[in-house]
Design a protein around this motif. Structure first.
Motif, PDB file in Angstrom:
ATOM      1  N   MET A 147       0.848  -1.221   0.000  1.00 48.63           N
ATOM      2  CA  MET A 147       0.000   0.000   0.000  1.00 48.63           C
ATOM      3  C   MET A 147       0.867   1.248   0.000  1.00 48.63           C
ATOM      4  SD  MET A 147      -2.602   1.873   0.346  1.00 48.63           S
ATOM      5  CE  MET A 147      -3.225   3.363   1.120  1.00 48.63           C
ATOM      6  N   ALA A 148       1.765   1.350   0.969  1.00 51.84           N
ATOM      7  CA  ALA A 148       2.614   2.561   1.039  1.00 51.84           C
ATOM      8  C   ALA A 148       3.511   2.636  -0.199  1.00 51.84           C
ATOM      9  CB  ALA A 148       3.462   2.510   2.314  1.00 51.84           C
ATOM     10  N   GLU A 149       4.035   1.484  -0.625  1.00 54.38           N
ATOM     11  CA  GLU A 149       4.942   1.472  -1.793  1.00 54.38           C
ATOM     12  C   GLU A 149       4.202   1.901  -3.041  1.00 54.38           C
ATOM     13  OE1 GLU A 149       7.806  -1.750  -2.114  1.00 54.38           O
ATOM     14  OE2 GLU A 149       7.262  -1.995  -4.229  1.00 54.38           O
ATOM     15  N   GLU A 150       3.008   1.336  -3.230  1.00 50.64           N
ATOM     16  CA  GLU A 150       2.237   1.716  -4.436  1.00 50.64           C
ATOM     17  C   GLU A 150       1.922   3.211  -4.414  1.00 50.64           C
ATOM     18  OE1 GLU A 150       1.721  -2.584  -3.730  1.00 50.64           O
ATOM     19  OE2 GLU A 150       1.656  -0.768  -2.500  1.00 50.64           O
ATOM     20  N   ALA A 151       1.564   3.714  -3.215  1.00 49.88           N
ATOM     21  CA  ALA A 151       1.188   5.147  -3.113  1.00 49.88           C
ATOM     22  C   ALA A 151       2.380   6.028  -3.472  1.00 49.88           C
ATOM     23  CB  ALA A 151       0.706   5.441  -1.690  1.00 49.88           C
ATOM     24  N   LEU A 152       3.571   5.646  -2.942  1.00 50.30           N
ATOM     25  CA  LEU A 152       4.771   6.470  -3.215  1.00 50.30           C
ATOM     26  C   LEU A 152       5.119   6.440  -4.703  1.00 50.30           C
ATOM     27  CD1 LEU A 152       7.098   5.545  -0.193  1.00 50.30           C
ATOM     28  CD2 LEU A 152       6.426   7.855  -0.877  1.00 50.30           C
ATOM     29  N   LEU A 153       5.183   5.212  -5.271  1.00 50.81           N
ATOM     30  CA  LEU A 153       5.566   5.091  -6.686  1.00 50.81           C
ATOM     31  C   LEU A 153       4.503   5.734  -7.577  1.00 50.81           C
ATOM     32  CD1 LEU A 153       6.946   1.426  -6.636  1.00 50.81           C
ATOM     33  CD2 LEU A 153       8.279   3.562  -6.810  1.00 50.81           C
ATOM     34  N   GLY A 154       3.232   5.579  -7.149  1.00 51.73           N
ATOM     35  CA  GLY A 154       2.144   6.192  -7.934  1.00 51.73           C
ATOM     36  C   GLY A 154       2.251   7.706  -7.922  1.00 51.73           C
ATOM     37  N   PHE A 155       2.578   8.278  -6.752  1.00 54.85           N
ATOM     38  CA  PHE A 155       2.687   9.761  -6.655  1.00 54.85           C
ATOM     39  C   PHE A 155       3.790  10.251  -7.600  1.00 54.85           C
ATOM     40  CE2 PHE A 155       1.948  13.753  -4.500  1.00 54.85           C
ATOM     41  CZ  PHE A 155       3.148  14.436  -4.663  1.00 54.85           C
ATOM     42  N   LEU A 156       4.923   9.527  -7.601  1.00 57.64           N
ATOM     43  CA  LEU A 156       6.059   9.971  -8.426  1.00 57.64           C
ATOM     44  C   LEU A 156       5.790   9.722  -9.918  1.00 57.64           C
ATOM     45  CD1 LEU A 156       9.089   8.842  -6.225  1.00 57.64           C
ATOM     46  CD2 LEU A 156       8.337  11.196  -6.724  1.00 57.64           C
ATOM     47  N   HIS A 157       4.823   8.853 -10.188  1.00 58.12           N
ATOM     48  CA  HIS A 157       4.481   8.595 -11.602  1.00 58.12           C
ATOM     49  C   HIS A 157       3.879   9.849 -12.228  1.00 58.12           C
ATOM     50  CE1 HIS A 157       3.453   6.242 -15.135  1.00 58.12           C
ATOM     51  NE2 HIS A 157       2.174   6.609 -15.045  1.00 58.12           N
TER      52      HIS A 157
ATOM     53  N   ASP B 230       7.691  16.314   0.635  1.00 57.51           N
ATOM     54  CA  ASP B 230       7.742  16.111   2.097  1.00 57.51           C
ATOM     55  C   ASP B 230       7.063  14.790   2.470  1.00 57.51           C
ATOM     56  OD1 ASP B 230       7.398  18.239   4.941  1.00 57.51           O
ATOM     57  OD2 ASP B 230       7.050  16.092   4.832  1.00 57.51           O
ATOM     58  N   SER B 231       7.872  13.837   2.873  1.00 58.77           N
ATOM     59  CA  SER B 231       7.328  12.502   3.194  1.00 58.77           C
ATOM     60  C   SER B 231       6.372  12.570   4.387  1.00 58.77           C
ATOM     61  CB  SER B 231       8.477  11.538   3.507  1.00 58.77           C
ATOM     62  OG  SER B 231       9.240  12.050   4.608  1.00 58.77           O
ATOM     63  N   GLY B 232       6.600  13.543   5.268  1.00 57.80           N
ATOM     64  CA  GLY B 232       5.727  13.649   6.455  1.00 57.80           C
ATOM     65  C   GLY B 232       4.322  14.064   6.040  1.00 57.80           C
ATOM     66  N   GLN B 233       4.243  15.117   5.198  1.00 57.18           N
ATOM     67  CA  GLN B 233       2.916  15.581   4.738  1.00 57.18           C
ATOM     68  C   GLN B 233       2.243  14.493   3.889  1.00 57.18           C
ATOM     69  OE1 GLN B 233       3.911  19.205   2.739  1.00 57.18           O
ATOM     70  NE2 GLN B 233       4.474  20.266   4.659  1.00 57.18           N
TER      71      GLN B 233
ATOM     72  N   THR C 216       0.737  11.874   6.115  1.00 56.23           N
ATOM     73  CA  THR C 216      -0.534  12.360   6.701  1.00 56.23           C
ATOM     74  C   THR C 216      -1.638  12.319   5.662  1.00 56.23           C
ATOM     75  OG1 THR C 216       0.825  13.825   8.033  1.00 56.23           O
ATOM     76  CG2 THR C 216      -1.550  14.303   7.975  1.00 56.23           C
ATOM     77  N   SER C 217      -1.274  12.711   4.411  1.00 53.43           N
ATOM     78  CA  SER C 217      -2.326  12.809   3.357  1.00 53.43           C
ATOM     79  C   SER C 217      -2.908  11.440   3.021  1.00 53.43           C
ATOM     80  CB  SER C 217      -1.736  13.441   2.091  1.00 53.43           C
ATOM     81  OG  SER C 217      -0.811  12.498   1.513  1.00 53.43           O
ATOM     82  N   ILE C 218      -2.106  10.368   3.153  1.00 54.13           N
ATOM     83  CA  ILE C 218      -2.654   9.037   2.808  1.00 54.13           C
ATOM     84  C   ILE C 218      -2.993   8.230   4.068  1.00 54.13           C
ATOM     85  CG2 ILE C 218      -1.470   8.954   0.575  1.00 54.13           C
ATOM     86  CD1 ILE C 218       0.562   7.035   1.849  1.00 54.13           C
ATOM     87  N   GLY C 219      -2.809   8.880   5.242  1.00 50.53           N
ATOM     88  CA  GLY C 219      -3.219   8.216   6.487  1.00 50.53           C
ATOM     89  C   GLY C 219      -2.379   7.008   6.851  1.00 50.53           C
ATOM     90  N   ILE C 220      -1.086   7.097   6.530  1.00 50.29           N
ATOM     91  CA  ILE C 220      -0.168   5.986   6.905  1.00 50.29           C
ATOM     92  C   ILE C 220       0.888   6.566   7.846  1.00 50.29           C
ATOM     93  CG2 ILE C 220       1.632   4.434   6.048  1.00 50.29           C
ATOM     94  CD1 ILE C 220       0.037   3.932   3.589  1.00 50.29           C
ATOM     95  N   ASP C 221       1.266   5.772   8.840  1.00 48.65           N
ATOM     96  CA  ASP C 221       2.294   6.225   9.805  1.00 48.65           C
ATOM     97  C   ASP C 221       3.596   6.566   9.062  1.00 48.65           C
ATOM     98  OD1 ASP C 221       3.264   6.384  12.703  1.00 48.65           O
ATOM     99  OD2 ASP C 221       4.747   5.100  11.713  1.00 48.65           O
ATOM    100  N   HIS C 222       4.199   7.688   9.438  1.00 55.71           N
ATOM    101  CA  HIS C 222       5.404   8.152   8.712  1.00 55.71           C
ATOM    102  C   HIS C 222       6.536   7.133   8.823  1.00 55.71           C
ATOM    103  CE1 HIS C 222       9.060  10.817   8.174  1.00 55.71           C
ATOM    104  NE2 HIS C 222       8.389  10.947   7.036  1.00 55.71           N
ATOM    105  N   ASN C 223       6.637   6.412   9.961  1.00 50.77           N
ATOM    106  CA  ASN C 223       7.734   5.431  10.100  1.00 50.77           C
ATOM    107  C   ASN C 223       7.622   4.320   9.055  1.00 50.77           C
ATOM    108  OD1 ASN C 223       8.918   6.751  12.286  1.00 50.77           O
ATOM    109  ND2 ASN C 223       7.454   5.814  13.726  1.00 50.77           N
ATOM    110  N   GLU C 224       6.374   3.956   8.743  1.00 51.69           N
ATOM    111  CA  GLU C 224       6.179   2.908   7.725  1.00 51.69           C
ATOM    112  C   GLU C 224       6.619   3.437   6.361  1.00 51.69           C
ATOM    113  OE1 GLU C 224       2.222   1.266   7.654  1.00 51.69           O
ATOM    114  OE2 GLU C 224       2.532   0.355   5.670  1.00 51.69           O
ATOM    115  N   ILE C 225       6.282   4.708   6.104  1.00 48.64           N
ATOM    116  CA  ILE C 225       6.701   5.334   4.827  1.00 48.64           C
ATOM    117  C   ILE C 225       8.231   5.365   4.743  1.00 48.64           C
ATOM    118  CG2 ILE C 225       6.745   7.536   3.595  1.00 48.64           C
ATOM    119  CD1 ILE C 225       4.066   6.268   3.285  1.00 48.64           C
ATOM    120  N   VAL C 226       8.877   5.687   5.863  1.00 49.84           N
ATOM    121  CA  VAL C 226      10.353   5.792   5.868  1.00 49.84           C
ATOM    122  C   VAL C 226      10.973   4.432   5.536  1.00 49.84           C
ATOM    123  CG1 VAL C 226      12.356   6.122   7.397  1.00 49.84           C
ATOM    124  CG2 VAL C 226      10.475   7.774   7.421  1.00 49.84           C
ATOM    125  N   ASN C 227      10.439   3.353   6.102  1.00 52.01           N
ATOM    126  CA  ASN C 227      10.991   2.012   5.798  1.00 52.01           C
ATOM    127  C   ASN C 227      10.881   1.700   4.308  1.00 52.01           C
ATOM    128  OD1 ASN C 227      11.650   1.575   8.462  1.00 52.01           O
ATOM    129  ND2 ASN C 227       9.658   0.647   8.966  1.00 52.01           N
TER     130      ASN C 227
END
Ligand code: FB9
Length: 488
Positions: free
Chosen positions: A1-11, A18-21, A24-35
């Motif tokens: 989920m987080a991976e698809e969201a990140l790669l999709g955003f950059l697509h 800002d990974s923090g914002q 928050t915008s996708i409702g996932i904990d920032h630590n999970e995004i960082v991993n």
């Protein structure tokens, strides 16, 4: 989920600023995004730049004042317009608030603290501290002077937030295919190996820790010494008896029975069994005679030698006791030259300190041949120690009861920039060799050193208890590096 969201955003976006914002915008904990960012960055799907933000956050005390008001306001409101006795006021205000509230309210000139009475000096007050804390809590900018005051009161603390800004990397793809990590029979048979993307080898990855047995540093160094002795043509002596009789440990070495080393202050004598059972009687007679009246060109020690002294059992004080047994056995058959060595524990009843225990491992080498000289001893010592990487030796005359001449051995240590004593050596006396029955032209050159000293130097250990005994740290046993001595 987080991976698809990140790669999709950059697509559909050049940059994710800002990974923090984003978290928050996708409702996932920032630590999970960082991993996920670290993993995608590792495979070069994205390029990540560090972002670091510092912000003020409320401490628990600060948060309580947002809810209940600052202590000075709580204190002021507890003082009625007509005033109140200090005693009643202390009963009315929470003790954790009273002291801070009282001093702050007085400092603000809101109240007058008399000897027994507390009165108001102003009709009402604004809770400025509470307002400032609420603004900081909402992320508003506050005057630096106010921030400093609140920080001093430990109502706020500086929090560092780390995040990332992202862009597409050289290996960017909208959907990461899981890199294959091995090539197997089915892939080859089906042919779909052609479409697989294989994970690159990470040659700098450390191997899995080997869970299994580990060798103690002493045993590693011992193996290096055994290797050197074997290379030099030496045979290993049998050393599997810690208990020895005084006869083999001292008397056969022509060590007189009144020698201080034979005292119980230096030697561990056994209580049970206190005496040895069997000795070669003909040999005992020759040893007794050489002690009392000499022979073979020696005048002996001229004292009454006692059998009961020779019978006493002890913990061997040196592996030279093993050497004496081996040489006696050698003398019981037609002579042939031999090179023997031993490495094993010996015991001495001496004062212990940082580098000495009541036992240590002695290393001993000996060569038995016809016509050996001191020059041969010096030559073999230079060869032996050179194989340990010690090429600069010097010798100092010394005394041993069982060798004449004797030499202390010194080596120049380039690291310490000084001469270090690395052992002792000598030629066994005729009073030792001839009663055994060895031919008159046979001589024996021998030397000894300890195993602990080189091991402590090689492994940088300065307290013997960190190397040997019940206090040894098991991680040393598991993680100590290999030992490679001298010429390989
Ligand atoms: O090991 C000792 N020193 C040493 C050895 C190697 C080394 O290598 C370093 C990597 C560079 C460094 C130091 N010594 C002998 C010298 C001193 O440490 C000394 O203070 C302690 N000695 C022990 C005895 O002390 C109670 C070391 C031990 C020792 C001494 C003499 C003999 C054996 C061990 C002997 C003998 C002998 C003599 C003649 C014939 C047969 C045996």
């Amino acid at each position: 989920m987080a991976e698809e969201a990140l790669l999709g955003f950059l697509h559909s976006n050049e940059e994710l600023t800002d990974s923090g914002q984003f978290a928050t915008s996708i409702g996932i904990d920032h630590n999970e995004i960082v991993n996920v960012i670290k993993s995608l960055h590792g495979f070069r799907l994205i390029e990540a730049q560090d972002i670091k933000r510092e912000s003020w956050v409320l401490t628990d005390e600060g948060k309580s004042y947002v809810l209940l008001g600052s202590p000075e306001v709580q204190f002021f409101l507890a003082v009625p317009p007509e005033g109140i006795s200090r005693e009643d006021l202390q009963k009315k205000v929470d003790p954790s608030i009273y002291k801070i509230g009282c001093s702050q309210a007085a400092k603000n000139k809101w109240v007058e603290i008399g000897k027994s009475l507390v009165i108001r000096k102003v009709p009402h007050v604004e809770d400025r501290v509470k307002d400032l804390l609420k603004r900081i809590q909402n992320g508003e900018v506050v005057d630096p002077k106010d921030v400093d005051d609140l920080k001093k009161r430990k109502l706020i603390a500086l929090q560092t937030w780390k995040g990332y800004s992202l862009r597409k990397g050289p290996n960017y793809t909208l959907k990461r295919t899981k890199a294959a990590t091995d090539l197997n029979r089915d892939q080859l048979q089906r042919g779909d190996w052609k479409d697989l993307e294989f994970k690159e080898y990470n040659f700098s990855a450390r191997g899995q820790p080997m869970e299994g047995g580990h060798l103690h540093p002493l045993l590693k160094v011992r193996e290096q010494f055994r290797k050197i002795f074997f290379e030099m043509g030496f045979e290993e002596m049998l050393t599997n008896n810690f208990v020895e009789s005084s006869f083999w440990n001292f008397d056969v070495l022509f060590q007189p029975q009144q020698h201080p080393a034979r005292d119980s202050h230096d030697t561990f004598f056994l209580q049970v069994p206190s005496t040895t059972k069997r000795l070669p009687e003909d040999y005992v007679e020759r040893v007794k005679s050489v002690h009392e009246s000499g022979g073979y060109g020696s005048k002996g020690y001229n004292y009454e030698w006692k059998r009961e002294e020779a019978n006493k059992n002890l913990l061997r004080t040196h592996t030279t006791a093993v050497s004496s047994r081996m040489l006696y056995l050698l003398a019981q058959k037609p002579f042939s030259p031999r090179r023997y060595f031993s490495i094993d524990r010996v015991f001495r009843n001496e004062a212990v300190d940082r580098t000495h225990l009541a036992e240590f491992h002695q290393i001993e080498g000996l060569i038995c041949d016809r016509g050996l000289t001191l020059g041969d001893l010096i030559g073999v010592l230079n060869d032996f120690f050179a194989r340990l990487g010690m090429s600069k030796l010097k010798f100092k005359p010394a005394y041993n009861p069982y060798t004449e001449p004797s030499m202390e051995i010194f080596s120049y240590h380039e690291g310490f920039k000084k001469w270090v004593e690395v052992g002792n050596s000598g030629m066994f006396r005729p009073e030792m060799l001839l009663p055994m029955g060895l031919p008159e032209d046979v001589s024996v050159i021998a030397w000894g050193l300890s195993l602990e000293r080189p091991t402590m130097i090689l492994y940088g250990i300065d307290n013997i208890r960190d190397l040997f005994g019940h206090k040894v740290d098991l991680s040393l046993i598991k993680t100590n590096p290999i030992c490679r001595l001298g010429i390989q």
